[in-house]
Design an enzyme around this catalytic site. Structure first.
Site, short mmCIF file in Angstrom:
data_model
loop_
_atom_site.label_atom_id
_atom_site.label_comp_id
_atom_site.label_asym_id
_atom_site.label_seq_id
_atom_site.Cartn_x
_atom_site.Cartn_y
_atom_site.Cartn_z
N LYS A 112 0.81 -1.22 0.00
CA LYS A 112 0.00 0.00 0.00
C LYS A 112 0.84 1.27 0.00
CE LYS A 112 -4.35 -1.68 1.82
NZ LYS A 112 -5.43 -1.49 2.78
N LYS A 194 -7.65 -12.43 -8.00
CA LYS A 194 -8.90 -12.48 -7.25
C LYS A 194 -9.83 -11.32 -7.63
CE LYS A 194 -8.17 -9.88 -2.96
NZ LYS A 194 -9.41 -9.22 -2.62
N LYS A 197 -12.60 -5.03 -5.64
CA LYS A 197 -13.23 -3.74 -5.98
C LYS A 197 -12.21 -2.77 -6.53
CE LYS A 197 -12.79 -2.00 -1.32
NZ LYS A 197 -12.41 -3.30 -0.72
P1 ADP Z 1 -11.05 -6.06 -2.13
O1 ADP Z 1 -9.88 -6.78 -2.75
O2 ADP Z 1 -12.27 -6.15 -2.98
O3 ADP Z 1 -10.69 -4.64 -1.75
P2 ADP Z 1 -10.90 -6.50 0.69
O4 ADP Z 1 -9.41 -6.53 0.68
O5 ADP Z 1 -11.61 -5.31 1.24
O6 ADP Z 1 -11.42 -6.81 -0.80
O7 ADP Z 1 -11.39 -7.81 1.44
C1 ADP Z 1 -12.42 -7.86 2.40
C2 ADP Z 1 -12.61 -9.31 2.79
O8 ADP Z 1 -13.12 -10.09 1.69
C3 ADP Z 1 -11.31 -10.00 3.20
O9 ADP Z 1 -11.60 -10.85 4.31
C4 ADP Z 1 -10.90 -10.80 2.00
O10 ADP Z 1 -10.16 -11.96 2.34
C5 ADP Z 1 -12.24 -11.17 1.37
N1 ADP Z 1 -12.14 -11.22 -0.09
C6 ADP Z 1 -11.81 -10.18 -0.90
N2 ADP Z 1 -11.82 -10.53 -2.20
C7 ADP Z 1 -12.16 -11.85 -2.21
C8 ADP Z 1 -12.35 -12.80 -3.28
N3 ADP Z 1 -12.20 -12.47 -4.55
N4 ADP Z 1 -12.72 -14.05 -2.95
C9 ADP Z 1 -12.90 -14.39 -1.65
N5 ADP Z 1 -12.74 -13.55 -0.61
C10 ADP Z 1 -12.38 -12.29 -0.87
#
Ligand code: ADP
Ligand code: TRP
Length: 328
Positions: A112, A194, A197
């Protein structure tokens, strides 16, 4: 009694990856005999700039979403991190135990902070210490998190051990519980990464609030390989991901779905999947909108959660102050 705790950032967009990877497992845990805590880490969110009005909306949206997908505030202590000042108080004490080097090694911080030079906030650097406080304050036994958070939970364990050896037995040593790969949903436009957002294109994810037409459009444009039959294979990651989503939203096995599409092609499969995703999301969306319309009830639920969390946190904090010698 075993205590299980996890927390999520109040980010505006929640996608089906967040839902199946992070929120659903907490819903399922409610069937266990453990004491469960789920909270919205608004003070972690402000480690990067946030618009205040948007942050407020996001906290309410996150609360409405958890309730809509089945978090029962009687069974799970559901609250907002900033309401319990003991989190930041304990973070300060842990700050005085943690080493700069330990925080400099954190992968998430390195990712980050990259490219931000000297202007990166101290909050972002200190993020894992606040997370350690979140966990240790409640004598947590198990912390369900995604793989990316494992390093942070390990820091919490190290800090608990350091505190205990310096001041005497105080903290429970928490165990991370890493969700299985199956719960990882990949990007629709790039099945090697993965779903996220923060992906460059909105076609990467299905938001919980996407309407039927949007879901259909995104699924139609999802990347698949050049084959024509429907089968689950490692070397067809795009299709494998779509089959996983299909299985999650319908609770059918992948074999069952593959059999249904035995002599059909991608076109039919994608239309069927889009229909299944929308059928799954529509009732959730109605519930989310219902909760958002009744803000007072949402606030009352967060109030009740904060009262329960506060009771545990305040008592623990008293002990901690006593151990370090500031309580006279
Ligand atoms: P993003 O990558 O969309 O910003 P976050 O980092 O805010 O997501 O993740 C929030 C929660 O959701 C975490 O516990 C993360 O492990 C889970 N998570 C995020 N993306 C995925 C995904 N593609 N599949 C499964 N779990 C996910
Ligand atoms: N850092 C976690 C994430 O981004 C969120 C979090 C904050 C957390 N405090 C926590 C998770 C305590 C588990 C326990 O996903």
């Amino acid at each position: 009694m075993i205590r299980i705790l996890t927390a999520l950032q109040p980010s505006g967009i929640l996608h089906i990856g967040n839902l199946f990877g992070a929120i659903e497992p907490m819903v399922r845990l409610q069937a266990e005999k453990s004491e469960n805590l789920l909270f919205i880490v608004d003070y972690h969110a402000i480690t990067v700039p946030q618009d205040p009005a948007q942050l407020r909306r996001n906290i309410l949206f996150a609360t409405a979403t958890y309730l809509a997908v089945g978090i029962d505030p009687e069974k799970t202590i559901l609250f907002q991190q900033s309401r319990i000042s003991e989190h930041t108080e304990l973070a300060w004490i842990l700050n005085c135990l943690v080493h700069m080097g330990e925080l400099e090694r954190m992968t998430q911080y390195k990712d980050k902070a990259r490219g931000k030079g000297e202007s990166v906030s101290v909050g972002l650097f200190d993020y894992p210490v606040l997370m350690a406080a979140d966990i240790l304050l409640y004598d947590t036994n198990i912390v369900p998190v995604g793989e990316d958070q494992k390093q942070h939970v390990e820091l919490a364990r190290d800090l608990a051990e350091r505190f205990n050896s310096r001041f005497g037995e105080t903290f429970v040593i928490p165990q991370p519980q890493i969700r299985k790969e199956g719960a990882r949903i990949m990007g629709l436009d790039d099945p090697e990464k993965k779903m996220s957002k923060s992906a460059p294109s909105e076609k990467n994810y299905i938001s919980l609030m996407d309407d039927e037409a949007t879901v259909l459009k995104k699924i139609k444009s999802a990347v698949t390989d050049s084959g024509s039959t429907i089968s689950y294979e490692q070397n067809r990651p795009g299709l494998a991901n779509l089959l996983t989503i299909y299985s999650l939203v319908t609770e059918k096995s992948i074999d069952q779905i593959v059999a249904e599409y035995e002599d059909k092609g991608y076109g039919d499969f994608k239309i069927g999947l889009a229909g299944a995703v929308s059928a799954y999301l529509t009732p959730i969306q109605e519930k989310i909108n219902g909760f958002l319309k009744d803000e007072r009830s949402l606030l009352a639920i967060l109030d009740q959660g904060a009262t329960r969390a506060k009771t545990i946190a305040a008592k623990k904090m008293e002990l901690i102050r006593e151990k370090i010698g500031v309580r006279l």
